[in-house]
Design a protein around this motif. Structure first.
Motif, PDB file in Angstrom:
ATOM      1  N   SER A 117       0.758  -1.090   0.024  1.00  0.00           N
ATOM      2  CA  SER A 117      -0.036  -0.291   0.027  1.00  0.00           C
ATOM      3  C   SER A 117       0.661   1.111   0.218  1.00  0.00           C
ATOM      4  CB  SER A 117      -0.446  -0.166   0.942  1.00  0.00           C
ATOM      5  OG  SER A 117      -0.319  -0.086   2.703  1.00  0.00           O
TER       6      SER A 117
ATOM      7  N   LYS B  48      -3.102  -0.329  12.368  1.00  0.00           N
ATOM      8  CA  LYS B  48      -1.928  -1.563  12.017  1.00  0.00           C
ATOM      9  C   LYS B  48      -1.638  -1.627  13.183  1.00  0.00           C
ATOM     10  CE  LYS B  48      -1.610  -1.707   7.042  1.00  0.00           C
ATOM     11  NZ  LYS B  48      -1.819  -1.436   5.595  1.00  0.00           N
TER      12      LYS B  48
ATOM     13  N   ASP C 186      -2.536  -4.521  15.702  1.00  0.00           N
ATOM     14  CA  ASP C 186      -2.587  -5.302  15.706  1.00  0.00           C
ATOM     15  C   ASP C 186      -1.128  -5.649  14.679  1.00  0.00           C
ATOM     16  OD1 ASP C 186      -2.944  -7.888  14.297  1.00  0.00           O
ATOM     17  OD2 ASP C 186      -4.697  -7.376  12.950  1.00  0.00           O
TER      18      ASP C 186
ATOM     19  N   GLN D  33      -1.251  -6.969  11.484  1.00  0.00           N
ATOM     20  CA  GLN D  33      -1.368  -6.132  10.890  1.00  0.00           C
ATOM     21  C   GLN D  33       0.289  -5.676   9.760  1.00  0.00           C
ATOM     22  OE1 GLN D  33      -4.108  -5.140   7.954  1.00  0.00           O
ATOM     23  NE2 GLN D  33      -4.188  -7.083   8.589  1.00  0.00           N
ATOM     24  N   MET D  34       0.705  -5.152  10.909  1.00  0.00           N
ATOM     25  CA  MET D  34       1.974  -3.917  10.378  1.00  0.00           C
ATOM     26  C   MET D  34       3.061  -5.276  10.096  1.00  0.00           C
ATOM     27  SD  MET D  34       2.978  -1.435  11.189  1.00  0.00           S
ATOM     28  CE  MET D  34       2.430  -0.347  12.482  1.00  0.00           C
ATOM     29  N   TYR D  35       3.233  -6.362  10.475  1.00  0.00           N
ATOM     30  CA  TYR D  35       3.960  -7.259   9.818  1.00  0.00           C
ATOM     31  C   TYR D  35       3.325  -7.496   8.323  1.00  0.00           C
ATOM     32  CZ  TYR D  35       5.458  -8.286  15.347  1.00  0.00           C
ATOM     33  OH  TYR D  35       5.510  -7.953  16.397  1.00  0.00           O
ATOM     34  N   LEU D  36       2.493  -7.977   8.047  1.00  0.00           N
ATOM     35  CA  LEU D  36       2.156  -8.186   6.591  1.00  0.00           C
ATOM     36  C   LEU D  36       3.133  -7.082   5.760  1.00  0.00           C
ATOM     37  CD1 LEU D  36      -1.689  -9.116   6.730  1.00  0.00           C
ATOM     38  CD2 LEU D  36       0.322 -10.506   5.874  1.00  0.00           C
ATOM     39  N   ASN D  37       2.938  -5.133   6.458  1.00  0.00           N
ATOM     40  CA  ASN D  37       3.864  -4.481   5.571  1.00  0.00           C
ATOM     41  C   ASN D  37       5.392  -4.846   5.116  1.00  0.00           C
ATOM     42  OD1 ASN D  37       2.706  -1.786   4.936  1.00  0.00           O
ATOM     43  ND2 ASN D  37       2.192  -2.245   7.438  1.00  0.00           N
TER      44      ASN D  37
END
Length: 492
Positions: free
Chosen positions: A410, A419, A422, A425-429
């Motif tokens: 994103s 983000k 959680d 959610q942050m790690y998915l960056n």
């Protein structure tokens, strides 16, 4: 010359060599920009006296044979130890720590005549993707599309914000799972993580030793080539440092990529990927094709296991590395109650000194290394890492020269958004970047467009090991084709 701090490293170097500009003038321009940019919270320890002294020395050395970085003002991420200057890794546990030595990378830059403006904000111990875990407070992205404060990315958020806002001409970053490339993409600048072992890790505060690698964050690809060359080189003090000659990376920038084979991994087409990222990726492929490269579909089948493997290996190494912060030798020590022993001192010091994200990762790491879970988690993650590395080797052995992927899932998001609450959610960056660290490969993020609201988006190129020159040239061709020249509107 007006707006001196807006110069690229290459333009400043050429102007100084011709005698049209002095390092003192350039340094003063940057120092005054930093003074007016406290709202960004990018610089956390200013060193104007050191900067002016180094600038004077650079001017005395000026000439056609001076190194490329001579007289260039840069910022140093707070993870690098700088002699006599606070080096806290953005953590309360290292408050008051002033090293008696210089990290190899910063030392190499200073030997090449670079000027240190100060230390830059970052996530605590480089653990984070948004620069919200820093003891200094959040670093702020200079880009804005509404009244929200946006993340500059992490962990090298201060470095990214400082370069994007023209507070310095370049900055050092470190990349353990994307901490150079993701912030570069979020702020519309260029960031390269070199091959593991290309830059010395000596004097860089360790997060995950088998993944950490230093690299430059700059305004464009040419500057990345110039600064990277000054940072690289063999160091006997780092057992993982590669004893290889450092090529002239700038000389590799011909822009000619005819006949190069660029791989597009099908596994990076993630479910729910924003249409803007899909489009940017497609546009990048078209640009490289137009430049004469052959674009081919490839498979990296173990990609889906990269994020879980990374978030086992990195915390495991962190829990081991961070065991040294115990209140005994340096940094913060908790005030003890009567009757407290050494165990209580360790516990209280670490509870007070480490932030929540660092504590979380240390606990995860200790858990996966514990006797009952070592094989189930850590050993399994190491085996997955080997398979990920083999995926890349197979692709490169089949003749692929570089791999094109999105840099981030994103554009920059707002500070304090969901983000941050959680951790998953942050790690998915880091979904597009961690594979490069697990495989020890070079990767570069290049700004290539903007989203619908005008925020920058980056593309990532992944190269063969030790072929940073070739990778930089492919990035240079992409940069020229994309023609990204947008800058944030000054609001700070």
């Amino acid at each position: 010359m007006s707006d001196l701090s807006k110069l690229t490293i290459a333009a400043a170097r050429d102007a100084m060599r011709k005698g049209e500009l002095t390092s003192v003038e350039l340094t003063d321009a940057c120092l005054s920009e930093i003074e007016g940019a406290s709202a960004l919270n990018a610089f956390v320890h200013n060193t104007p006296e050191i900067a002016r002294e180094q600038a004077k020395a650079a001017d005395a050395r000026r000439g056609a044979d001076a190194p490329d970085m001579n007289g260039v003002p840069v910022g140093i991420k707070d993870l690098f130890c700088t002699k006599g200057v606070p080096s806290q890794a953005a953590s309360g546990i290292l408050e008051g720590f002033r090293p008696e030595y210089e990290s190899t990378v910063s030392g190499k830059l200073f030997d090449a005549g670079a000027v240190m403006l100060g230390k830059l904000n970052m996530d605590e111990f480089a653990m984070g993707s948004s620069n919200e875990t820093s003891v200094y407070g959040d670093a702020i992205n200079p880009w804005k599309n509404d009244d929200r404060a946006l993340t500059p990315g992490g962990s090298s958020g201060g470095s990214a914000a400082a370069v994007a806002a023209d507070l310095c001409l370049g900055a050092t970053g470190t990349d353990t799972g994307g901490s150079i490339r993701q912030p570069a993409a979020f702020t519309g600048i260029t960031g390269i993580k070199p091959t593991y072992g290309r830059c010395s890790r000596w004097g860089v505060v360790a997060f995950a030793s088998s993944l950490d690698q230093a690299g430059p964050m700059t305004k464009d690809v040419r500057d990345a080539a110039i600064m990277l060359e000054a940072m690289c080189g063999f160091d006997a003090k780092d057992s993982t440092s590669a004893n290889l000659a450092v090529p002239n990376f700038e000389a590799a920038l011909t822009g000619d990529i005819r006949g190069k084979k660029i791989g597009i991994p099908k596994e990076y087409r993630m479910e729910g990927m924003p249409a803007e990222i899909e489009q940017l990726w497609a546009d990048g492929q078209a640009m490289l094709k137009d430049a004469g490269a052959e674009v081919v579909d490839i498979s990296l089948p173990h990609t889906k296991y990269a994020l879980p493997a990374y978030y086992v290996i990195a915390p495991a190494e962190a829990s081991s590395n961070l065991a040294r912060y115990d209140g005994v030798r340096f940094g913060h020590r908790a005030t003890l109650d009567a009757g407290d022993g050494i165990t209580e001192m360790y516990e209280k010091t670490r509870a007070e000194g480490f932030g929540a994200e660092v504590q979380r990762r240390v606990m995860v790491g200790t858990y996966v290394l514990s006797a009952g879970f070592y094989d189930a988690y850590f050993n399994r993650a190491r085996k997955v890492r080997t398979l990920i590395k083999q995926d890349f080797e197979n692709v490169f052995n089949a003749g692929v020269d570089a791999i094109l992927t999105p840099a981030t899932p994103s554009a920059a998001f707002g500070l304090g958004e969901a983000k941050s609450a959680d951790p998953v959610q942050m790690y998915l960056n880091d979904v597009f970047t961690v594979t490069v660290n697990l495989a020890g490969l070079p990767g570069i993020a290049v700004p290539a467009g903007t989203d619908g609201s005008g925020l920058p988006l980056g593309l990532q190129l992944i190269g063969r090991p030790w072929e940073e020159g070739d990778l930089l040239n492919s990035a240079y061709a992409l940069e020229r084709a994309a023609g990204f020249v947008a800058k944030p509107t000054k609001w700070w």
